[in-house]
Every structure is written in structure tokens, then in C-alpha cells.
Design a protein around this motif. Structure first.
Motif, PDB file in Angstrom:
ATOM      1  N   VAL A  13      -9.456  -1.572  -2.587  1.00  0.00           N
ATOM      2  CA  VAL A  13      -8.213  -2.124  -3.106  1.00  0.00           C
ATOM      3  C   VAL A  13      -8.499  -3.579  -3.489  1.00  0.00           C
ATOM      4  O   VAL A  13      -9.146  -4.291  -2.722  1.00  0.00           O
ATOM      5  CB  VAL A  13      -7.105  -2.067  -2.022  1.00  0.00           C
TER       6      VAL A  13
ATOM      7  N   THR B 214      -3.710  -7.952  -4.187  1.00  0.00           N
ATOM      8  CA  THR B 214      -2.873  -7.319  -3.163  1.00  0.00           C
ATOM      9  C   THR B 214      -2.253  -8.374  -2.246  1.00  0.00           C
ATOM     10  O   THR B 214      -1.064  -8.289  -1.895  1.00  0.00           O
ATOM     11  CB  THR B 214      -3.722  -6.316  -2.349  1.00  0.00           C
TER      12      THR B 214
ATOM     13  N   GLY C 193       0.807  -1.226   0.000  1.00  0.00           N
ATOM     14  CA  GLY C 193       0.000   0.000   0.000  1.00  0.00           C
ATOM     15  C   GLY C 193       0.837   1.271   0.000  1.00  0.00           C
ATOM     16  O   GLY C 193       0.455   2.276  -0.615  1.00  0.00           O
TER      17      GLY C 193
END
Lengths: 199, 199
Positions: free
Chosen positions: A140, A145, A101
């Protein structure tokens, strides 16, 4: 002219890192300082100093008083405080996701939400569900991720941050370092660290 | 109406007690709070928590950083700072003499001078000569005071303060307590403790 720099080293398991995370950006903005967030792991740092657990657990009398201390400070800041059932919590997953992030621009918001889940709401941040919920909140992509977070590159980065912390003589979190290498330990040294960043 | 009260518990061997001692009276005056000084011995408090020496010696990486921290704070306060060759120093004699002085009205001045000898000038406060020099400076009769300081009454009082500190869950110094029993640890919590004293 570029802004004065301060590095905010934290472990998502650390109570006082939570308090610092919730106030550092506003204070830094007021001071005209730019802050880089750097997750690392306190466990190996404590272990290399002969501590097999958080000092709050190793020294329970102190631990009890520091929980009360953190609670009073959170109250002064106007933020909820709830001591989690599990302490300390593994911050490996949260730290790795935060590293992703921080490269992609959503790391600080994610970081504050992780700390808040843990210490404002007493949740377990080592539980992947807690992390995915926060990622989803920030829109997100969760799977992509998590894959990035488990890549060799990110795993190495968290290990390197931890090794760097040890090399610099850290012994707790949060720790703030200035460009000149000055080290400040503790949420209560944040204002001073910001002043030194500008020297 | 009587003033709000705060108790300042300190050990003359403690670095951060020095920093607190040098600023507590002015801050308390500004806050309208009355401060009682209470010397106690940290040694037994540390021992009961499994520490055989000052945490600054047990954890040398931390110790080094805290010496630098104390130095920076002293500089901000505009007071000299010199790390003594001997650390920690026995504070038994200084603590007993201070108890006499606190009854006779010269205890706080004496206390500040002891701390200053130790941490502004790096002197040995376990050396009786250091203590007698400070007594002479304040025109306190040296022999009579040393005799009182070694009386059973004063010896018991220092022991009782130490036992009280352990019972209250102390784990370091300085510690501040309010009339309601709220406990604050560390020079950096002094302002907060003064605010709580008035609640």
C-alpha cells in the motif's frame, strides 16, 4: 438475498479485540455472516464511565489474571502471544489508517497485522514505523495513505464511531452488534453474536 | 485412580455464578472431572480492589448490558431468568448453610435451588424464609441446620474461603481453580477450566 450482518467494533489497543480479530473472518464465513469492521477509541468510553485507564491497569489483580487468560486463549488458537512493554497503546493512528484500508479493501489484512504486531510480537503500534512497515508489506502506498489517514474526513469518522459506541452503551471491546441492535461484549461472545446475527 | 479435580468458587449473590452452578455438574460428569463447591464472599474481594459495590452497579452502562447477557445465556440454557428487585443480595446466610450442606451431602442441590430462587424467580435469598423453604423442600431439619450454620466453625470457614480467595488473586465469581493452581474467571471459562483440570 443479502447475507446476515454483524458489526465488529474494536480498538487496536484492546487485548481481546486482538483475539477476536484473528478468528472472526473464518467463523463468520462458516456461519454465512458478513462482518463489518469498525475501529473506535476505548479511552473516551472508559473515561465517561469514570475509568482513567484500562481496567487491566485500574484493577491490577484482575489485569494480571486477564493477561494470563488471553495468553491461554491465544495458545489454544495456536497463535503467538507476547505482552507488550507498553499497555495500553494509543490506537489513534492505527484506527485512522484502518479506516482508509477498510474503504480500499486492505483494511482487514492490515488490522490483523497491527494486532499481531502488538500482541503476538509485543511491538508498539503507536509508533508510525510499525504502521508504515505493515503498509509496505501489503504494498500500500505509504505516504499517500498516511495523508488520507490524517484527513478531516477520516479523523471525523473515528470520532463519530467513538461517539456512536458511547451512544450505544458500549463499555469495552470487542463489541459485536447485530442489525437488530443486539449488543455482545467480548471475544467469548463472538459465536453467540454470529448466531444472533442470523435470527 | 482418582478423578481430576476442579474447585468451583462462587458467591450466591453473583449472577454468573448462578449460570455456572446450573450447568457445572453435567459438564464435569461428561468431562470425568470431580468438582468441589466453595462459597466465598465477593464483597471483601471487591472492597480490597477499591470497589464499594458490585461492578454491575458501579458501572451501570456495563451492568445493564451484562443483565441482558445473562438473560440471553439463561435462555440458551432453557432456564428461567428474572432479575431480582434487590441486587446484589447478601449471601452470608446462604453461604453458611451451603457449607453445612456440602459436608452432609445436600449442598449442591441446595445451592442450585438458592441460585434458582434468586435469579430464575427474582426472590430474596438474604431472607431466612427463602432459605428455610429450600431446606424443607430437601427434607433437611431446618432448626438444627440453621444452628450449625451459625456455629463458629462454619462462620470461620466462610471467612477463610474469602481470605483464601483474596490471597489467590480473585476479583470476581465464579472462579475455577485447578489442582495446579490455574485460575479461570467466569462462567464462560468453565469448559476451558475442565479441560485444564485434566492436564
Amino acid at each position: 438475498m443479502s447475507k446476515p450482518q454483524l458489526t465488529f467494533w474494536f480498538d487496536f489497543g484492546s487485548t481481546y479485540s486482538f483475539l477476536a480479530a484473528m478468528r472472526i473472518e473464518q467463523l463468520a464465513k462458516d456461519a454465512g455472516v458478513e462482518v463489518t469492521w469498525k475501529p473506535f477509541l476505548l479511552g473516551p468510553v472508559f473515561q465517561s464511565q469514570g475509568l482513567k485507564d484500562s481496567p487491566l491497569n485500574v484493577f491490577p489483580v484482575k489485569g494480571k489474571a486477564l493477561i494470563r487468560d488471553a495468553q491461554r486463549i491465544a495458545e489454544d488458537m495456536g497463535i503467538p502471544f507476547k505482552w507488550p512493554d507498553k499497555f495500553p497503546q494509543s490506537s489513534v493512528l492505527a484506527g485512522r489508517v484502518a479506516l482508509v484500508g477498510l474503504k480500499e479493501g486492505w483494511g482487514k489484512d492490515f488490522g490483523r497485522d497491527v494486532f499481531s504486531a502488538e500482541y503476538s510480537y509485543g511491538r508498539d503500534i503507536s509508533d508510525q514505523n510499525t504502521i508504515t512497515e505493515i503498509l509496505a508489506k501489503h504494498k500500500v502506498p505509504v505516504e499517500a495513505t498516511l495523508t488520507k489517514a490524517q484527513s478531516d474526513e477520516i479523523k471525523s469518522e473515528l470520532r463519530d464511531n467513538t461517539a456512536d459506541a458511547q451512544k450505544r452503551g458500549f463499555f469495552g471491546a470487542p463489541t459485536f452488534t447485530t442489525a437488530s441492535g443486539e449488543l455482545f461484549w467480548g471475544n467469548d461472545r463472538l459465536e453467540q453474536a454470529l448466531r444472533w446475527a442470523k435470527k
